[in-house]
Design an enzyme around this catalytic site. Structure first.
Site, PDB file in Angstrom:
ATOM      1  CD  GLU A  57       7.271  10.025  -1.855  1.00  8.02           C
ATOM      2  OE1 GLU A  57       8.210  10.840  -1.782  1.00  8.02           O
ATOM      3  OE2 GLU A  57       6.089  10.370  -2.006  1.00  8.02           O
ATOM      4  N   PRO A  64      10.268  18.678 -12.366  1.00  6.26           N
ATOM      5  CG  PRO A  64       9.180  18.565 -14.428  1.00  6.26           C
ATOM      6  CD  PRO A  64      10.091  19.428 -13.620  1.00  6.26           C
ATOM      7  CG  ASP A 124       7.331  17.229   1.551  1.00  6.06           C
ATOM      8  OD1 ASP A 124       6.987  16.878   2.702  1.00  6.06           O
ATOM      9  OD2 ASP A 124       6.526  17.380   0.610  1.00  6.06           O
ATOM     10  CG  HIS A 131       4.688  13.612  -0.999  1.00  7.31           C
ATOM     11  ND1 HIS A 131       5.171  12.826  -2.023  1.00  7.31           N
ATOM     12  CD2 HIS A 131       4.130  14.699  -1.579  1.00  7.31           C
ATOM     13  CE1 HIS A 131       4.898  13.409  -3.175  1.00  7.31           C
ATOM     14  NE2 HIS A 131       4.267  14.551  -2.929  1.00  7.31           N
ATOM     15  CG  ASP A 157      13.032  25.830 -16.186  1.00  8.22           C
ATOM     16  OD1 ASP A 157      12.866  25.337 -17.314  1.00  8.22           O
ATOM     17  OD2 ASP A 157      12.178  25.775 -15.290  1.00  8.22           O
ATOM     18  CB  SER A 164      10.664  18.380  -6.887  1.00  8.31           C
ATOM     19  OG  SER A 164      10.022  18.346  -8.127  1.00  8.31           O
ATOM     20  NE  ARG A 165       6.059  13.361  -8.038  1.00  8.04           N
ATOM     21  CZ  ARG A 165       5.216  14.219  -7.468  1.00  8.04           C
ATOM     22  NH1 ARG A 165       5.601  14.945  -6.423  1.00  8.04           N
ATOM     23  NH2 ARG A 165       3.984  14.368  -7.922  1.00  8.04           N
TER      24      ARG A 165
HETATM   25  P1  NAI Z   1       5.795  23.186 -13.463  1.00 14.78           P
HETATM   26  O1  NAI Z   1       5.521  22.234 -14.566  1.00 14.78           O
HETATM   27  O2  NAI Z   1       5.044  24.465 -13.371  1.00 14.78           O
HETATM   28  O3  NAI Z   1       7.361  23.552 -13.449  1.00 14.78           O
HETATM   29  C1  NAI Z   1       8.389  22.634 -13.598  1.00 14.78           C
HETATM   30  C2  NAI Z   1       9.575  23.389 -14.189  1.00 14.78           C
HETATM   31  O4  NAI Z   1      10.708  22.507 -14.203  1.00 14.78           O
HETATM   32  C3  NAI Z   1       9.342  23.842 -15.635  1.00 14.78           C
HETATM   33  O5  NAI Z   1       9.641  25.224 -15.760  1.00 14.78           O
HETATM   34  C4  NAI Z   1      10.313  22.981 -16.426  1.00 14.78           C
HETATM   35  O6  NAI Z   1      10.821  23.629 -17.592  1.00 14.78           O
HETATM   36  C5  NAI Z   1      11.411  22.747 -15.400  1.00 14.78           C
HETATM   37  N1  NAI Z   1      12.310  21.657 -15.758  1.00 14.78           N
HETATM   38  C6  NAI Z   1      12.099  20.579 -16.552  1.00 14.78           C
HETATM   39  N2  NAI Z   1      13.215  19.851 -16.669  1.00 14.78           N
HETATM   40  C7  NAI Z   1      14.177  20.478 -15.931  1.00 14.78           C
HETATM   41  C8  NAI Z   1      15.546  20.230 -15.678  1.00 14.78           C
HETATM   42  N3  NAI Z   1      16.163  19.181 -16.226  1.00 14.78           N
HETATM   43  N4  NAI Z   1      16.219  21.096 -14.894  1.00 14.78           N
HETATM   44  C9  NAI Z   1      15.603  22.170 -14.372  1.00 14.78           C
HETATM   45  N5  NAI Z   1      14.312  22.465 -14.571  1.00 14.78           N
HETATM   46  C10 NAI Z   1      13.598  21.622 -15.336  1.00 14.78           C
HETATM   47  O7  NAI Z   1       5.625  22.330 -12.114  1.00 14.78           O
HETATM   48  P2  NAI Z   1       5.329  22.867 -10.650  1.00 14.78           P
HETATM   49  O8  NAI Z   1       3.877  23.000 -10.446  1.00 14.78           O
HETATM   50  O9  NAI Z   1       6.208  24.015 -10.354  1.00 14.78           O
HETATM   51  O10 NAI Z   1       5.802  21.593  -9.791  1.00 14.78           O
HETATM   52  C11 NAI Z   1       7.144  21.161  -9.761  1.00 14.78           C
HETATM   53  C12 NAI Z   1       7.198  19.783  -9.161  1.00 14.78           C
HETATM   54  O11 NAI Z   1       6.850  19.832  -7.771  1.00 14.78           O
HETATM   55  C13 NAI Z   1       6.161  18.798  -9.757  1.00 14.78           C
HETATM   56  O12 NAI Z   1       6.660  18.183 -10.919  1.00 14.78           O
HETATM   57  C14 NAI Z   1       5.973  17.810  -8.658  1.00 14.78           C
HETATM   58  O13 NAI Z   1       6.856  16.719  -8.871  1.00 14.78           O
HETATM   59  C15 NAI Z   1       6.399  18.547  -7.390  1.00 14.78           C
HETATM   60  N6  NAI Z   1       5.281  18.710  -6.445  1.00 14.78           N
HETATM   61  C16 NAI Z   1       5.465  18.270  -5.141  1.00 14.78           C
HETATM   62  C17 NAI Z   1       4.466  18.411  -4.210  1.00 14.78           C
HETATM   63  C18 NAI Z   1       4.629  17.996  -2.778  1.00 14.78           C
HETATM   64  O14 NAI Z   1       3.638  17.914  -2.039  1.00 14.78           O
HETATM   65  N7  NAI Z   1       5.846  17.737  -2.316  1.00 14.78           N
HETATM   66  C19 NAI Z   1       3.153  18.963  -4.609  1.00 14.78           C
HETATM   67  C20 NAI Z   1       3.092  19.445  -5.967  1.00 14.78           C
HETATM   68  C21 NAI Z   1       4.114  19.295  -6.848  1.00 14.78           C
END
Ligand code: NAI
Length: 333
Positions: free
Chosen positions: A266, A209, A261, A298, A176, A236-237
């Site tokens: 998608e 993200p 997922d 998803h 991270d 994630s995405r």
């Molecule tokens: P968050 O914002 O708490 O954590 C994201 C982390 O990724 C941060 O610590 C950030 O510093 C890190 N990051 C940024 N750029 C990076 C890189 N180049 N390499 C490694 N790490 C990096 O977000 P949270 O809540 O943990 O969610 C993560 C992702 O999960 C969301 O952005 C969203 O796209 C995805 N998500 C998917 C869902 C689903 O149903 N499949 C539902 C909710 C979120």
């Protein structure tokens, strides 16, 4: 005055939880099953807020139409916001809120569920046994205990996933750009750079993200740097992975298994019932032919707890718009 809010891409489960969250019917809500985009933005006429999900397309053209018709607030009922042009929203004076953490457990647990199902061939065993085929050939998996799991992105979800894997007695590596050394020390997690994480991990789980610098984070060269036979999990995405390169890595046997997922293209496929139709996406069709690929559409967020929290936070923000009060802390973008 009652706030008029237009909801888009609404599914029956959304309605159920939003109805519960606004039990006193304080909002005038219009639920649309279709998605919001520049083409459909005229349907928001009269609304002061729109409530959208991950595949609504709020580009500048869409936001301009919303603003011109009197919309003041875009309320995302999700955490990710890559589908909203935030710069355009700012320029137009449109507030944007999201639900930053409805249930990080839901997503982290789904990532782990995908790995376990894929590794222990649960999806194949389920079909076999229903066909009264009780043989075990081809169902050999591995112990997660003692393996190395690489977590990319240690935000809310990645941290929980890491902790669950520590509970399995796996070694956990993390990457991270904004590490949390204190958390890592407490949970026995080791931060490292991306190349080392990919080279050393038996399982890689994506929790970063979608940003310009994470687009195609895993492509031909990075996939080639993964440990041979490694498993890759993406909750994630979709656009974090270059699908064509992923298919190549599966065809050559470089990867042991892939659970998704989320999928690069998608939009228009996931969340829809397309059974009985010809799937037009050739890359998704190809992915679905691999025995060692598991795809869910998803659904990582889809728990009762998450839906209730999404509805609670979003409804509260819509009511705050009406009262002219500040939005819930941490939800405004
Ligand atoms: P968050 O914002 O708490 O954590 C994201 C982390 O990724 C941060 O610590 C950030 O510093 C890190 N990051 C940024 N750029 C990076 C890189 N180049 N390499 C490694 N790490 C990096 O977000 P949270 O809540 O943990 O969610 C993560 C992702 O999960 C969301 O952005 C969203 O796209 C995805 N998500 C998917 C869902 C689903 O149903 N499949 C539902 C909710 C979120």
């Amino acid at each position: 005055m009652t706030i008029e809010a237009a909801f888009y891409d609404v599914k029956p489960y959304d309605r159920e939880y939003f109805d519960k969250a606004d039990g006193a019917a304080r909002l005038a809500r219009h639920f649309h099953e279709f998605r919001l985009s520049a083409e459909t933005a005229a349907s928001a006429e009269g609304a002061r807020a729109v409530c959208v999900f991950v595949n609504d397309a709020l580009d500048a053209a869409c936001l301009e139409k919303l603003s011109a018709s009197g919309v003041k607030l875009v309320a995302l009922r999700c955490a990710g916001h890559n589908n909203v042009d935030l710069a355009a929203a700012k320029r137009l004076g449109l507030a944007v809120v999201r639900v930053p953490a409805y249930s990080p457990h839901a997503v982290a647990e789904h990532a782990v569920a995908l790995l376990l199902a894929l590794n222990r061939r649960i999806h194949r065993a389920y079909n076999r046994v229903r066909d009264h085929n009780f043989s075990l050939d081809g169902l050999v998996g591995f112990d997660v205990a003692g393996k190395t799991v690489g977590i990319i992105g240690t935000g809310k979800i990645g941290k929980i996933a890491a902790q669950i894997f520590r509970g399995f007695q796996a070694e956990v590596l993390a990457h991270d750009p904004y590490p949390d050394p204190e958390w890592a020390r407490r949970h026995g997690v080791a931060y490292t750079d991306l190349a080392r994480l990919l080279a050393a991990s038996d399982v890689v789980s994506l929790h970063a993200p979608l940003l310009p610098d994470t687009f195609h984070l895993l492509k031909a060269d990075t996939l080639a740097g993964m440990k041979p036979g490694a498993y890759l999990i993406n909750t994630s995405r979709g656009k974090l992975i270059e699908t064509s390169a992923l298919i190549e890595a599966l065809k050559t046997g470089r990867l042991g298994g892939v659970a998704l997922d989320v999928y690069e293209e998608e939009e228009g496929i996931f969340f829809e019932d397309l059974s009985g139709l010809v799937l037009q996406d050739d890359e998704l069709s190809r992915l679905l032919t691999f025995p060692n690929v598991l795809v869910t559409a998803h659904q990582a967020f889809l728990t009762r707890e998450a839906l209730a929290e999404i509805a609670r936070v979003t409804t509260e923000n819509l009511l705050r718009l009406e009262k002219g009060e500040p939005f819930l802390e941490g939800t405004a973008l």
